[in-house]
Design a protein around this motif. Structure first.
Motif, PDB file in Angstrom:
ATOM      1  N   TYR A   1       0.806  -1.224   0.000  1.00 45.15           N
ATOM      2  CA  TYR A   1       0.000   0.000   0.000  1.00 45.15           C
ATOM      3  C   TYR A   1       0.841   1.277   0.000  1.00 45.15           C
ATOM      4  CZ  TYR A   1      -3.650  -3.363   0.961  1.00 45.15           C
ATOM      5  OH  TYR A   1      -4.488  -4.442   0.877  1.00 45.15           O
ATOM      6  N   GLY A   2       2.154   1.116   0.104  1.00 41.71           N
ATOM      7  CA  GLY A   2       3.008   2.305   0.119  1.00 41.71           C
ATOM      8  C   GLY A   2       2.826   3.114   1.385  1.00 41.71           C
ATOM      9  N   ARG A   3       2.295   2.480   2.407  1.00 34.84           N
ATOM     10  CA  ARG A   3       2.168   3.118   3.722  1.00 34.84           C
ATOM     11  C   ARG A   3       2.252   2.033   4.780  1.00 34.84           C
ATOM     12  NH1 ARG A   3      -1.901   2.779   6.631  1.00 34.84           N
ATOM     13  NH2 ARG A   3      -1.770   4.887   7.478  1.00 34.84           N
ATOM     14  N   GLN A   4       2.678   2.436   5.971  1.00 34.85           N
ATOM     15  CA  GLN A   4       2.853   1.433   7.012  1.00 34.85           C
ATOM     16  C   GLN A   4       1.545   1.199   7.766  1.00 34.85           C
ATOM     17  OE1 GLN A   4       6.044   3.561   8.835  1.00 34.85           O
ATOM     18  NE2 GLN A   4       7.574   2.204   7.943  1.00 34.85           N
ATOM     19  N   PRO A   5       1.223  -0.054   8.045  1.00 34.26           N
ATOM     20  CA  PRO A   5       0.028  -0.319   8.843  1.00 34.26           C
ATOM     21  C   PRO A   5       0.269   0.092  10.288  1.00 34.26           C
ATOM     22  CG  PRO A   5       1.262  -2.348   8.516  1.00 34.26           C
ATOM     23  CD  PRO A   5       1.967  -1.286   7.706  1.00 34.26           C
ATOM     24  N   ASP A   6      -0.788   0.448  10.992  1.00 26.62           N
ATOM     25  CA  ASP A   6      -0.663   0.690  12.425  1.00 26.62           C
ATOM     26  C   ASP A   6      -0.556  -0.656  13.128  1.00 26.62           C
ATOM     27  OD1 ASP A   6      -0.867   3.462  12.147  1.00 26.62           O
ATOM     28  OD2 ASP A   6      -3.042   3.302  11.945  1.00 26.62           O
ATOM     29  N   VAL A   7       0.187  -0.660  14.215  1.00 24.68           N
ATOM     30  CA  VAL A   7       0.481  -1.914  14.909  1.00 24.68           C
ATOM     31  C   VAL A   7      -0.079  -1.859  16.326  1.00 24.68           C
ATOM     32  CG1 VAL A   7       2.354  -3.372  15.779  1.00 24.68           C
ATOM     33  CG2 VAL A   7       2.535  -2.327  13.522  1.00 24.68           C
ATOM     34  N   TYR A   8      -0.761  -2.920  16.718  1.00 19.75           N
ATOM     35  CA  TYR A   8      -1.400  -2.966  18.035  1.00 19.75           C
ATOM     36  C   TYR A   8      -0.962  -4.192  18.807  1.00 19.75           C
ATOM     37  CZ  TYR A   8      -4.471   0.608  16.223  1.00 19.75           C
ATOM     38  OH  TYR A   8      -4.949   1.769  15.687  1.00 19.75           O
ATOM     39  N   HIS A   9      -0.931  -4.006  20.115  1.00 19.77           N
ATOM     40  CA  HIS A   9      -0.667  -5.111  21.030  1.00 19.77           C
ATOM     41  C   HIS A   9      -1.990  -5.634  21.596  1.00 19.77           C
ATOM     42  CE1 HIS A   9       1.799  -7.373  23.870  1.00 19.77           C
ATOM     43  NE2 HIS A   9       0.914  -7.060  24.797  1.00 19.77           N
ATOM     44  N   ASP A  10      -2.918  -4.726  21.871  1.00 21.25           N
ATOM     45  CA  ASP A  10      -4.218  -5.101  22.446  1.00 21.25           C
ATOM     46  C   ASP A  10      -5.281  -4.915  21.366  1.00 21.25           C
ATOM     47  OD1 ASP A  10      -6.699  -5.165  23.765  1.00 21.25           O
ATOM     48  OD2 ASP A  10      -5.824  -4.401  25.625  1.00 21.25           O
ATOM     49  N   TYR A  11      -5.903  -6.015  20.966  1.00 24.94           N
ATOM     50  CA  TYR A  11      -6.856  -5.967  19.854  1.00 24.94           C
ATOM     51  C   TYR A  11      -8.029  -5.031  20.129  1.00 24.94           C
ATOM     52  CZ  TYR A  11      -9.872  -9.031  22.600  1.00 24.94           C
ATOM     53  OH  TYR A  11     -10.687  -9.542  23.588  1.00 24.94           O
ATOM     54  N   ARG A  12      -8.323  -4.791  21.413  1.00 27.83           N
ATOM     55  CA  ARG A  12      -9.462  -3.915  21.733  1.00 27.83           C
ATOM     56  C   ARG A  12      -9.195  -2.481  21.273  1.00 27.83           C
ATOM     57  NH1 ARG A  12      -9.652  -5.844  27.870  1.00 27.83           N
ATOM     58  NH2 ARG A  12      -7.443  -5.497  27.451  1.00 27.83           N
ATOM     59  N   SER A  13      -7.931  -2.091  21.289  1.00 28.40           N
ATOM     60  CA  SER A  13      -7.592  -0.752  20.797  1.00 28.40           C
ATOM     61  C   SER A  13      -7.785  -0.673  19.289  1.00 28.40           C
ATOM     62  CB  SER A  13      -6.144  -0.409  21.143  1.00 28.40           C
ATOM     63  OG  SER A  13      -5.962  -0.478  22.525  1.00 28.40           O
ATOM     64  N   MET A  14      -7.461  -1.752  18.594  1.00 29.16           N
ATOM     65  CA  MET A  14      -7.694  -1.774  17.145  1.00 29.16           C
ATOM     66  C   MET A  14      -9.202  -1.694  16.861  1.00 29.16           C
ATOM     67  SD  MET A  14      -7.133  -4.814  14.407  1.00 29.16           S
ATOM     68  CE  MET A  14      -5.394  -4.845  14.109  1.00 29.16           C
ATOM     69  N   LEU A  15      -9.971  -2.407  17.660  1.00 30.33           N
ATOM     70  CA  LEU A  15     -11.422  -2.409  17.436  1.00 30.33           C
ATOM     71  C   LEU A  15     -12.047  -1.037  17.698  1.00 30.33           C
ATOM     72  CD1 LEU A  15     -12.392  -5.861  19.038  1.00 30.33           C
ATOM     73  CD2 LEU A  15     -12.181  -5.300  16.600  1.00 30.33           C
ATOM     74  N   ASP A  16     -11.388  -0.215  18.502  1.00 30.79           N
ATOM     75  CA  ASP A  16     -11.890   1.141  18.769  1.00 30.79           C
ATOM     76  C   ASP A  16     -11.845   2.031  17.527  1.00 30.79           C
ATOM     77  OD1 ASP A  16     -12.523   0.756  21.389  1.00 30.79           O
ATOM     78  OD2 ASP A  16     -10.672   1.619  22.201  1.00 30.79           O
ATOM     79  N   ARG A  17     -11.033   1.641  16.555  1.00 34.09           N
ATOM     80  CA  ARG A  17     -10.857   2.473  15.356  1.00 34.09           C
ATOM     81  C   ARG A  17     -12.113   2.471  14.492  1.00 34.09           C
ATOM     82  NH1 ARG A  17      -5.356   2.448  13.209  1.00 34.09           N
ATOM     83  NH2 ARG A  17      -6.315   2.654  11.171  1.00 34.09           N
ATOM     84  N   LYS A  18     -12.656   3.662  14.254  1.00 35.17           N
ATOM     85  CA  LYS A  18     -13.895   3.757  13.472  1.00 35.17           C
ATOM     86  C   LYS A  18     -13.667   3.498  11.985  1.00 35.17           C
ATOM     87  CE  LYS A  18     -16.704   5.147  16.815  1.00 35.17           C
ATOM     88  NZ  LYS A  18     -16.693   4.004  17.732  1.00 35.17           N
ATOM     89  N   ASP A  19     -12.441   3.727  11.517  1.00 30.75           N
ATOM     90  CA  ASP A  19     -12.202   3.582  10.072  1.00 30.75           C
ATOM     91  C   ASP A  19     -11.965   2.133   9.655  1.00 30.75           C
ATOM     92  OD1 ASP A  19      -9.781   3.462  11.425  1.00 30.75           O
ATOM     93  OD2 ASP A  19      -8.650   4.139   9.676  1.00 30.75           O
ATOM     94  N   ILE A  20     -11.900   1.234  10.623  1.00 31.27           N
ATOM     95  CA  ILE A  20     -11.722  -0.184  10.270  1.00 31.27           C
ATOM     96  C   ILE A  20     -13.101  -0.827  10.149  1.00 31.27           C
ATOM     97  CG2 ILE A  20     -10.865  -2.413  11.124  1.00 31.27           C
ATOM     98  CD1 ILE A  20      -8.398  -0.966  12.101  1.00 31.27           C
ATOM     99  N   ASP A  21     -13.380  -1.389   8.955  1.00 27.43           N
ATOM    100  CA  ASP A  21     -14.696  -1.983   8.694  1.00 27.43           C
ATOM    101  C   ASP A  21     -14.786  -3.423   9.168  1.00 27.43           C
ATOM    102  OD1 ASP A  21     -15.538   0.294   7.059  1.00 27.43           O
ATOM    103  OD2 ASP A  21     -14.099  -0.465   5.584  1.00 27.43           O
ATOM    104  N   ALA A  22     -13.672  -4.127   9.073  1.00 26.74           N
ATOM    105  CA  ALA A  22     -13.731  -5.573   9.269  1.00 26.74           C
ATOM    106  C   ALA A  22     -12.402  -6.077   9.814  1.00 26.74           C
ATOM    107  CB  ALA A  22     -14.022  -6.255   7.925  1.00 26.74           C
ATOM    108  N   VAL A  23     -12.463  -7.209  10.518  1.00 33.46           N
ATOM    109  CA  VAL A  23     -11.224  -7.796  11.041  1.00 33.46           C
ATOM    110  C   VAL A  23     -11.143  -9.273  10.671  1.00 33.46           C
ATOM    111  CG1 VAL A  23     -10.900  -6.203  12.980  1.00 33.46           C
ATOM    112  CG2 VAL A  23     -12.299  -8.257  13.317  1.00 33.46           C
ATOM    113  N   ILE A  24      -9.910  -9.739  10.576  1.00 33.71           N
ATOM    114  CA  ILE A  24      -9.636 -11.170  10.447  1.00 33.71           C
ATOM    115  C   ILE A  24      -9.241 -11.645  11.842  1.00 33.71           C
ATOM    116  CG2 ILE A  24      -8.144 -12.924   9.413  1.00 33.71           C
ATOM    117  CD1 ILE A  24      -7.413 -10.705   7.278  1.00 33.71           C
TER     118      ILE A  24
END
Ligand SMILES: NC(=O)c1ccc[n+]([C@@H]2O[C@H](COP(=O)([O-])OP(=O)(O)OC[C@H]3O[C@@H](n4cnc5c(N)ncnc54)[C@H](O)[C@@H]3O)[C@@H](O)[C@H]2O)c1
Length: 443
Positions: free
Chosen positions: A96-119
């Motif tokens: 993507y020519g950009r770095q993904p954000d990296v999380y240790h606690d999945y709950r913080s990732m789930l807080d992100r409104k711009d993420i539609d879906a997770v694996i």
């Protein structure tokens, strides 16, 4: 919920990553916390913005397959072992020519409104928590199989999907490959006649050997990895990949492969996504072949299940060998002795004497991951919708519950529960979550 990742300031991330981050070939995870990220699309009509929870073997494989689609953008990666993120971080950055954000606690990732879906690609003992939290956060989910570690978790997951109306594809990708869909179509269309017996099997000879209790590697937050399961002293052979042969974190090959092979039998015996469920399950099994070993899952298991309407039996086997047959497979046996046999790579129709008969193929259905992406847009049920694969997962747990209870377990399909007590006092039915973890059942 906050739109900012709570726990991943640049400093904290570097603290966690420690030595692992320092050795990365890419410009370190710290750069992932770009304060001015390129604009990421947020509408599911444009791109499905995805986060990966569990950057191990299958989670990463799913992510890479999804990255082949121009409809997908991978925005974030999460793992409790920083060493496991490295390759995915590199590949996502390159793509993507950009770095993904990296999380240790999945709950913080789930807080992100711009993420539609997770694996969800974590080990089985984490699935229910990851999934219910993802549903609560409004994410659609690509959920790895088996859906849960036990029966009560599976029921809670079905309720969460329903309450929050999420589009969920389970990773039982055999539902989308030609040999399995051909065999299922052949049986469903009545070409085999009345089916009275199904068999499904897997061969197991996995040895973990012995490893001493030791200190976890610096990159791994072992306390988080254990999560809701019972705490065990760390050994290097009970975590990544090997957790499936430990009953504390997996369910042995009955859940690992049973969910694939039994799934095909149940699909062939159904007309759609709602699967037949057994009323009675009897099983025996144990560590009879591989005894001097750290694994705790049975290497030998035989289960027999009774179904009604139509009447048929299903036989599941974890064994040392299945002579003359592939190492895994599913068979449908007709009333006149004809058999459909299917495995990864092929399928056969045999007459009662074992002579091959002519096959009739069905149209291809398209790949599993694209089916999920399409359904995210249309809000239809994917081919391996969670409620459907929950039924297969429950059957696998019933096989383990019966083996551990040492008796016949009876099942009430409508109530989604075991009848009576036999089987309820097993790890396949429920577990006490280790504090502070708790699972909500949104019934
Ligand atoms: N569909 C298939 O054909 C298929 C094949 C293999 C595995 N699987 C399934 O995929 C899942 C993962 O299996 P695997 O073999 O890739 O396991 P793995 O051990 O290789 O990877 C799991 C990863 O999850 C991480 N993890 C654990 N707890 C976490 C948490 N709370 N938050 C974030 N990350 C966490 C681990 O550190 C590890 O990197 C399992 O459910 C397995 O049954 C499916």
């Amino acid at each position: 919920m906050s739109t900012e990742p709570k726990d991943l300031t640049r400093r904290k991330l570097l603290q966690r990553a420690g030595a692992a981050a320092a050795s990365l070939a890419v410009p370190a995870f710290a750069a992932a916390m770009d304060p001015n990220p390129k604009k990421r699309s947020s509408s599911p009509n444009e791109k499905v913005v995805i986060g990966l929870i569990g950057c191990g073997g299958m989670g990463a494989s799913n992510m890479r397959t999804l990255m082949n689609s121009s409809d997908v953008e991978v925005a974030a990666l999460c793992d409790v072992d920083t060493a496991r993120i490295t390759n995915d971080f590199k590949d996502v950055t390159a793509k993507y020519g950009r770095q993904p954000d990296v999380y240790h606690d999945y709950r913080s990732m789930l807080d992100r409104k711009d993420i539609d879906a997770v694996i969800v690609g974590t080990p089985d003992h984490w699935h229910a928590l990851n999934f219910v939290h993802a549903c609560e956060a409004g994410k659609d989910v690509y959920q790895e199989k088996p859906i849960s570690h036990n029966i009560l978790e599976a029921v809670a997951m079905v309720n969460a999907q329903k309450k929050f109306s999420r589009v969920v594809q389970v990773g039982t990708w055999q539902r989308s490959t030609k040999e399995f869909t051909d065999a299922i179509d052949y049986v469903r269309s009545g070409k085999l006649g009345k089916v009275v017996l199904c068999r499904a099997w897997i061969t197991d000879g996995t040895r973990l050997g012995h490893q001493p209790v030791s200190t976890p590697p610096e990159s791994l937050d072992y306390n988080f990895w254990v999560g809701p399961a019972a705490m065990r002293a760390y050994q290097s052979n009970i975590v990544h990949w090997n957790w499936r042969w430990m009953m504390n974190t997996g369910g042995g090959l009955t859940t690992d492969w049973g969910v694939h092979m039994i799934d095909i039998a149940l699909l062939g015996m159904s007309k759609g996504l709602d699967l037949p469920m057994p009323t009675e399950v009897s099983a025996v099994g144990g560590q009879w072949a591989i005894q001097d070993d750290d694994r705790t899952a049975p290497d030998t298991q035989e289960a027999v299940m009774r179904f009604h309407d139509p009447d048929f039996a299903l036989h599941w086997s974890v064994g040392r060998d299945h002579p003359g047959k592939p190492g895994h497979g599913t068979e449908f046996i007709g009333a006149d002795g004809r058999t459909v046999r299917v495995w990864r790579g092929g399928w056969l129709v045999l007459d009662a004497d074992g002579k091959e008969m002519e096959k009739v193929e069905a149209p291809a259905v398209g790949d599993h991951w694209t089916n999920w992406l399409d359904c995210i847009k249309t809000r239809q049920k994917p081919r391996a919708d969670l409620a459907s694969v929950a039924q297969t997962t429950l059957v696998c747990h019933l096989c383990n519950a019966a083996a551990y209870a040492g008796g016949t377990v009876r099942w009430d399909k409508a109530a989604m529960d075991i009848i009576g007590k036999t089987g309820k006092d097993t790890l396949s039915y429920h577990r006490e979550y280790r504090k502070p973890w708790t699972l909500t059942n949104h019934k």
